[in-house]
Enzyme design. Sequence first.
Site, short mmCIF file in Angstrom:
data_model
loop_
_atom_site.label_atom_id
_atom_site.label_comp_id
_atom_site.label_asym_id
_atom_site.label_seq_id
_atom_site.Cartn_x
_atom_site.Cartn_y
_atom_site.Cartn_z
N ASN A 117 59.46 -34.96 -3.26
CA ASN A 117 58.37 -35.73 -2.65
C ASN A 117 57.18 -34.81 -2.43
O ASN A 117 57.24 -33.62 -2.74
CB ASN A 117 58.84 -36.39 -1.35
N ASP A 167 65.73 -39.94 1.32
CA ASP A 167 66.60 -40.98 1.87
C ASP A 167 67.74 -41.30 0.92
O ASP A 167 68.77 -41.83 1.34
CB ASP A 167 65.78 -42.26 2.12
N LYS A 215 71.89 -31.53 -19.19
CA LYS A 215 70.57 -32.16 -19.17
C LYS A 215 70.64 -33.55 -19.82
O LYS A 215 71.24 -33.70 -20.89
CB LYS A 215 69.60 -31.28 -19.95
N PHE A 241 59.02 -37.10 12.75
CA PHE A 241 57.73 -37.43 12.16
C PHE A 241 57.86 -38.74 11.40
O PHE A 241 58.95 -39.09 10.94
CB PHE A 241 57.29 -36.32 11.19
N LYS A 256 61.24 -46.41 14.62
CA LYS A 256 62.02 -45.21 14.27
C LYS A 256 62.50 -44.47 15.53
O LYS A 256 63.61 -43.96 15.58
CB LYS A 256 61.21 -44.26 13.39
N LYS A 314 66.42 -44.02 15.98
CA LYS A 314 66.99 -42.69 15.79
C LYS A 314 67.26 -41.94 17.08
O LYS A 314 67.81 -40.84 17.06
CB LYS A 314 66.06 -41.86 14.89
N1 CTP Z 1 64.80 -37.94 8.56
C1 CTP Z 1 66.00 -37.28 8.68
N2 CTP Z 1 66.97 -37.45 7.75
C2 CTP Z 1 66.80 -38.30 6.72
C3 CTP Z 1 65.57 -38.98 6.59
C4 CTP Z 1 64.58 -38.79 7.53
O1 CTP Z 1 66.17 -36.51 9.61
N3 CTP Z 1 67.76 -38.43 5.84
C5 CTP Z 1 63.78 -37.72 9.59
C6 CTP Z 1 62.49 -37.13 9.05
O2 CTP Z 1 62.52 -35.72 9.07
C7 CTP Z 1 61.47 -37.66 10.05
C8 CTP Z 1 62.04 -38.99 10.49
O3 CTP Z 1 63.42 -38.96 10.13
O4 CTP Z 1 61.35 -36.84 11.18
C9 CTP Z 1 61.41 -40.19 9.84
O5 CTP Z 1 61.46 -40.04 8.45
P1 CTP Z 1 60.92 -41.18 7.49
O6 CTP Z 1 61.19 -40.81 6.10
O7 CTP Z 1 59.52 -41.53 7.90
O8 CTP Z 1 61.82 -42.38 7.98
P2 CTP Z 1 63.02 -43.08 7.35
O9 CTP Z 1 64.01 -43.34 8.43
O10 CTP Z 1 63.50 -42.33 6.18
O11 CTP Z 1 62.39 -44.48 6.95
P3 CTP Z 1 61.42 -44.91 5.73
O12 CTP Z 1 61.41 -43.76 4.76
O13 CTP Z 1 62.06 -46.12 5.20
O14 CTP Z 1 60.10 -45.17 6.37
#
Ligand code: CTP
Length: 400
Positions: A205, A274, A284, A320, A334, A338
Site C-alpha cells: 500500500n 487487511d 513466480k 489511525f 473503528k 477495536k
Molecule cells: N489495523 C491493525 N491490524 C489490521 C488492520 C488495521 O492493527 N490487520 C489498525 C491500523 O494500524 C489502524 C487501524 O487498525 O491503526 C485502522 O486501520 P484501517 O485500515 O483504517 O481500518 P480497517 O479496520 O482495516 O478498516 P477499512 O480498511 O475497511 O477502513
Amino acid sequence: MNCIVLGVTGGIAAYKAVDLARQLVLRGFEVKTIMTEHATRLIGPATFRAITGNPVARSMFADEGEPMQHISLAREADLIIVAPATANIIAKMANGLADDLLSTMLLATRAPIMVAPAMNLEMWRHAATRANLEVLRTRGVRIVGPESGFLACGEEGEGRMTEPDLILEAALDILGITASMEGRTVLVTAGGTREPIDPVRYIGNRSSGKMGYALAAAARRMGARVILVSGPTYLQAPQGVEVIAVETAEEMWREVMAREEDCDVVIMAAAVADFSPQARKSEKIKKDGREGLTLECRPTRDILRDLGQKNRPERVLVGFAAETGKPVENAVHKLHAKGADMIVANDVSTLGSGFDSDFNKATMVYGDGRVIDLDLMPKIELAARIWDAVIALLEAGETR
Ligand code: CTP
C-alpha cells in the site's frame, strides 16, 4: 525531524561536546556539526562525524560539504548550540563578525541560539566578555553556564562548561519539548505491510511510514523508551529507538504481541494489510497461458482489535484511520469496534496531506466522545500534538 546545528569552538571543553552530540543523537535529533579551525586542533572532526552520522562542516569554501553551507545550515537548524563557546566566538557574535563558517552561519540564521561558554576565569570576568554576553542576552540568545570548578588552566572558579545533560535539558526547553515521557515505554508501528503473492510480487500500500517515524522520534525526544515495529520504508530510523523490521501483517502481529505487555502506550500508525494471499506461490506466476489472474485472499489478524480486547485502564491504545470520505464517522466506528482510546483520523483525499506527504490534516477522536479537529501541519508537529494528547490520557488513566 528536529535539526540541531552544534557549533564547536576551540576550548578544551570541546571533548565534552562529543558527549553532547551523542546525547542529542540518542534523543532522536538530527545533529550537524560545525567546527572552527581551533576546535579541530583539539579534537578530530571524524569523532563528530561518526557520532552524528553527518559530515562536519569546517570551511566557507565547501572543501568537503555543499556550497553555501552557511545558508543551508542556518535555514535547516531548529536550534543552534555553540558548545563550548569561547570568549572569541561570543565577541564575534556580539559584534556581528562573520569571518568563518560558524560566525557567518550564526549571522545568517533565524533559529534560536544557545551558547555554553567555557573559558579561563579571568577571560570570563573580563569587562569585554561581560558586555558581549549582555548584548547576546538582550538579543535573546540563551546562555547556559558556565559552572564553577577546576579549570583546564589550573585555576579554580567560574568558567567550566556546563555538563552535556544540562545543556540537553536547556535545548529541550527551548524547543518546547518536555521530558514528560521519561520512564515510559511506547510501541509505535509504521509503514505498510507487504503480503507476498509469489517470490517477486506482493500486495502493498502507499504508506510511507513518515507519520509513525515522526511519532517514534518525538517520543524519544520526550524521554520515552521507544520500540518501532516497521514495515519496509525508505526512511532512516530515528536514533535511540529500537527498530523491529517486519514485512507482513502476520509478522507485525507477532512482534507487537511479543512486546505489548511492557508498553504504556501502543500507537498503530502502520497501514496493515487487511487481506493476504491464501498461499504464497513458491514459483513466480507466469503470464503465458493465462486469461487473467484471480488471487484468493484471507483476512489478516487485526492487531489493534486484538490489543483492544485486552487493553488495561492504565495503558493507552491509539489507532489511525486513513479515509477517503467521512473520516470522523468511520473513526468513531473503528474506535468502538477495536476498543481503542483514541483514533487519529485523516482524509487522505485532502490535497497535500496523508500518504507520502510531510504534512497531515487530522482529527483526534476520543473514546469519551471528544472530537478535536487539527489544522494541516507538518507530521513532526502532529506527532507532538498526539503525544500531548496521549500523556493527558495516561495521566487520567493513572488517577482513575
Ligand atoms: N489495523 C491493525 N491490524 C489490521 C488492520 C488495521 O492493527 N490487520 C489498525 C491500523 O494500524 C489502524 C487501524 O487498525 O491503526 C485502522 O486501520 P484501517 O485500515 O483504517 O481500518 P480497517 O479496520 O482495516 O478498516 P477499512 O480498511 O475497511 O477502513
